[in-house]
Scaffold this motif. Sequence first.
Motif, mmCIF file in Angstrom:
data_model
loop_
_atom_site.group_PDB
_atom_site.id
_atom_site.type_symbol
_atom_site.label_atom_id
_atom_site.label_comp_id
_atom_site.label_asym_id
_atom_site.label_seq_id
_atom_site.Cartn_x
_atom_site.Cartn_y
_atom_site.Cartn_z
ATOM 1 N N ILE A 255 0.848 -1.195 0.000
ATOM 2 C CA ILE A 255 0.000 0.000 0.000
ATOM 3 C C ILE A 255 0.886 1.249 0.000
ATOM 4 C CG2 ILE A 255 -1.728 1.321 1.300
ATOM 5 C CD1 ILE A 255 -2.907 -1.244 0.181
ATOM 6 N N ALA A 256 1.892 1.256 0.878
ATOM 7 C CA ALA A 256 2.801 2.406 0.962
ATOM 8 C C ALA A 256 3.547 2.593 -0.358
ATOM 9 C CB ALA A 256 3.769 2.231 2.123
ATOM 10 N N LEU A 257 4.046 1.503 -0.930
ATOM 11 C CA LEU A 257 4.771 1.581 -2.198
ATOM 12 C C LEU A 257 3.847 2.054 -3.324
ATOM 13 C CD1 LEU A 257 7.380 1.054 -3.794
ATOM 14 C CD2 LEU A 257 6.554 -1.282 -4.159
ATOM 15 N N ALA A 258 2.649 1.507 -3.370
ATOM 16 C CA ALA A 258 1.685 1.908 -4.402
ATOM 17 C C ALA A 258 1.331 3.384 -4.255
ATOM 18 C CB ALA A 258 0.423 1.050 -4.298
ATOM 19 N N SER A 259 1.153 3.818 -3.029
ATOM 20 C CA SER A 259 0.779 5.213 -2.790
ATOM 21 C C SER A 259 1.880 6.172 -3.195
ATOM 22 C CB SER A 259 0.445 5.413 -1.313
ATOM 23 O OG SER A 259 0.233 6.779 -1.052
ATOM 24 N N VAL A 260 3.095 5.888 -2.774
ATOM 25 C CA VAL A 260 4.209 6.771 -3.103
ATOM 26 C C VAL A 260 4.432 6.792 -4.616
ATOM 27 C CG1 VAL A 260 6.699 7.084 -2.854
ATOM 28 C CG2 VAL A 260 5.302 6.608 -0.852
ATOM 29 N N SER A 261 4.330 5.653 -5.252
ATOM 30 C CA SER A 261 4.495 5.598 -6.711
ATOM 31 C C SER A 261 3.410 6.410 -7.416
ATOM 32 C CB SER A 261 4.434 4.151 -7.201
ATOM 33 O OG SER A 261 5.444 3.382 -6.608
ATOM 34 N N ALA A 262 2.174 6.190 -7.011
ATOM 35 C CA ALA A 262 1.055 6.897 -7.633
ATOM 36 C C ALA A 262 1.145 8.402 -7.363
ATOM 37 C CB ALA A 262 -0.269 6.343 -7.109
ATOM 38 N N PHE A 263 1.431 8.755 -6.123
ATOM 39 C CA PHE A 263 1.541 10.156 -5.746
ATOM 40 C C PHE A 263 2.653 10.844 -6.535
ATOM 41 C CE2 PHE A 263 2.912 13.678 -3.005
ATOM 42 C CZ PHE A 263 1.699 14.271 -2.706
ATOM 43 N N PHE A 264 3.784 10.165 -6.685
ATOM 44 C CA PHE A 264 4.927 10.727 -7.403
ATOM 45 C C PHE A 264 4.532 11.145 -8.816
ATOM 46 C CE2 PHE A 264 8.618 10.235 -10.206
ATOM 47 C CZ PHE A 264 9.485 11.143 -9.620
ATOM 48 N N PHE A 265 3.904 10.249 -9.548
ATOM 49 C CA PHE A 265 3.544 10.548 -10.930
ATOM 50 C C PHE A 265 2.321 11.462 -11.031
ATOM 51 C CE2 PHE A 265 5.963 6.591 -11.450
ATOM 52 C CZ PHE A 265 6.917 7.047 -12.352
ATOM 53 N N ALA A 266 1.297 11.188 -10.223
ATOM 54 C CA ALA A 266 0.045 11.928 -10.356
ATOM 55 C C ALA A 266 0.164 13.377 -9.899
ATOM 56 C CB ALA A 266 -1.061 11.215 -9.578
ATOM 57 N N GLN A 267 0.826 13.619 -8.794
ATOM 58 C CA GLN A 267 0.926 14.990 -8.310
ATOM 59 C C GLN A 267 1.768 15.855 -9.251
ATOM 60 O OE1 GLN A 267 -0.601 16.728 -6.117
ATOM 61 N NE2 GLN A 267 -1.546 15.249 -4.780
ATOM 62 N N GLN A 268 2.815 15.267 -9.789
ATOM 63 C CA GLN A 268 3.607 16.031 -10.751
ATOM 64 C C GLN A 268 2.803 16.289 -12.025
ATOM 65 O OE1 GLN A 268 8.090 15.481 -10.447
ATOM 66 N NE2 GLN A 268 7.296 13.427 -9.982
ATOM 67 N N ALA A 269 2.037 15.304 -12.459
ATOM 68 C CA ALA A 269 1.161 15.504 -13.615
ATOM 69 C C ALA A 269 0.155 16.608 -13.321
ATOM 70 C CB ALA A 269 0.431 14.205 -13.970
ATOM 71 N N ASP A 270 -0.378 16.620 -12.110
ATOM 72 C CA ASP A 270 -1.333 17.650 -11.711
ATOM 73 C C ASP A 270 -0.716 19.037 -11.859
ATOM 74 O OD1 ASP A 270 -3.931 18.446 -10.379
ATOM 75 O OD2 ASP A 270 -2.507 19.259 -8.924
ATOM 76 N N VAL A 271 0.487 19.202 -11.371
ATOM 77 C CA VAL A 271 1.163 20.505 -11.432
ATOM 78 C C VAL A 271 1.407 20.913 -12.889
ATOM 79 C CG1 VAL A 271 3.280 21.766 -10.852
ATOM 80 C CG2 VAL A 271 2.186 20.293 -9.138
ATOM 81 N N TYR A 272 1.928 20.005 -13.706
ATOM 82 C CA TYR A 272 2.207 20.330 -15.099
ATOM 83 C C TYR A 272 0.920 20.642 -15.878
ATOM 84 C CZ TYR A 272 7.154 19.248 -14.777
ATOM 85 O OH TYR A 272 8.488 19.274 -14.452
ATOM 86 N N VAL A 273 -0.119 19.828 -15.683
ATOM 87 C CA VAL A 273 -1.383 20.068 -16.390
ATOM 88 C C VAL A 273 -2.012 21.376 -15.908
ATOM 89 C CG1 VAL A 273 -3.740 19.203 -16.764
ATOM 90 C CG2 VAL A 273 -1.798 17.633 -16.891
ATOM 91 N N PHE A 274 -1.945 21.638 -14.608
ATOM 92 C CA PHE A 274 -2.481 22.882 -14.055
ATOM 93 C C PHE A 274 -1.837 24.093 -14.734
ATOM 94 C CE2 PHE A 274 -2.601 26.478 -11.217
ATOM 95 C CZ PHE A 274 -3.859 26.433 -10.660
ATOM 96 N N TYR A 275 -0.506 24.127 -14.779
ATOM 97 C CA TYR A 275 0.190 25.258 -15.398
ATOM 98 C C TYR A 275 -0.088 25.343 -16.895
ATOM 99 C CZ TYR A 275 2.704 26.641 -11.217
ATOM 100 O OH TYR A 275 3.008 27.099 -9.974
ATOM 101 N N TYR A 276 -0.209 24.202 -17.561
ATOM 102 C CA TYR A 276 -0.528 24.202 -18.986
ATOM 103 C C TYR A 276 -1.907 24.815 -19.221
ATOM 104 C CZ TYR A 276 -1.841 22.645 -23.615
ATOM 105 O OH TYR A 276 -2.288 22.624 -24.926
ATOM 106 N N LEU A 277 -2.910 24.335 -18.462
ATOM 107 C CA LEU A 277 -4.264 24.864 -18.621
ATOM 108 C C LEU A 277 -4.339 26.343 -18.256
ATOM 109 C CD1 LEU A 277 -6.367 21.858 -17.264
ATOM 110 C CD2 LEU A 277 -6.124 22.604 -19.651
ATOM 111 N N LYS A 278 -3.586 26.731 -17.258
ATOM 112 C CA LYS A 278 -3.582 28.144 -16.861
ATOM 113 C C LYS A 278 -2.979 29.005 -17.963
ATOM 114 C CE LYS A 278 -2.518 31.304 -13.135
ATOM 115 N NZ LYS A 278 -1.961 31.495 -11.811
#
Length: 186
Positions: free
Chosen positions: A86-109
């Motif tokens: 669970i911890a490994l899955a969470s850190v892996s998912a968080f790593f990719f998803a949160q960075q994607a969130d930031v990049y997509v946010f700035y792109y859309l903005k």
Amino acid sequence: MSKKAMSSVVVSVSVVIFTALIAASNYLVQFHVNDFFTYGAIIYPFTFLLADILAERYYKDEVLKVVRIGIFCAFIPSMFLAEFRIALASVSAFFFAQQADVYVFYYLKSKFPKLWWLRTVGSTAISQLIDTMIFFHIAFLFVMPWHNVLMLVLGDYLIKFLLGLLNAPFFYLFAIRLQKFLGVLR
């Protein structure tokens, strides 16, 4: 409103909030509300709201720094609160998803600067889909039947998506209105 540098207090408080939300989500994802979603799906979307609020005010590199430190800091408590997978899955998912969130946010903005709701809802919808797919496949794919994993993916994503929509007014309040108000006070 123009961007400004993030203070060490903002970095520290944001990292603590990220760490707490991720650790709580990692613990709560182990408990199923029903066959379609877990309690972790209720808490986790607030990490995307926090990233979006920070992204509205601060530079992309600074927001990414907070996200990465949050990932690092959340791993240790997650190991004590959840199983290793669970911890490994969470850190892996968080790593990719949160960075994607930031990049997509700035792109859309940059493409739609006046559509504040699009950047928060759009970036959250895309990044939480990435997060959900990565997390559930690493955490549960070889632990439960694929059909059950798929049902959890669909249910958790639906809840996360709805909560992302419900977070939009909070984004507006904290990232748009409060920033404008604080800008008037300076």
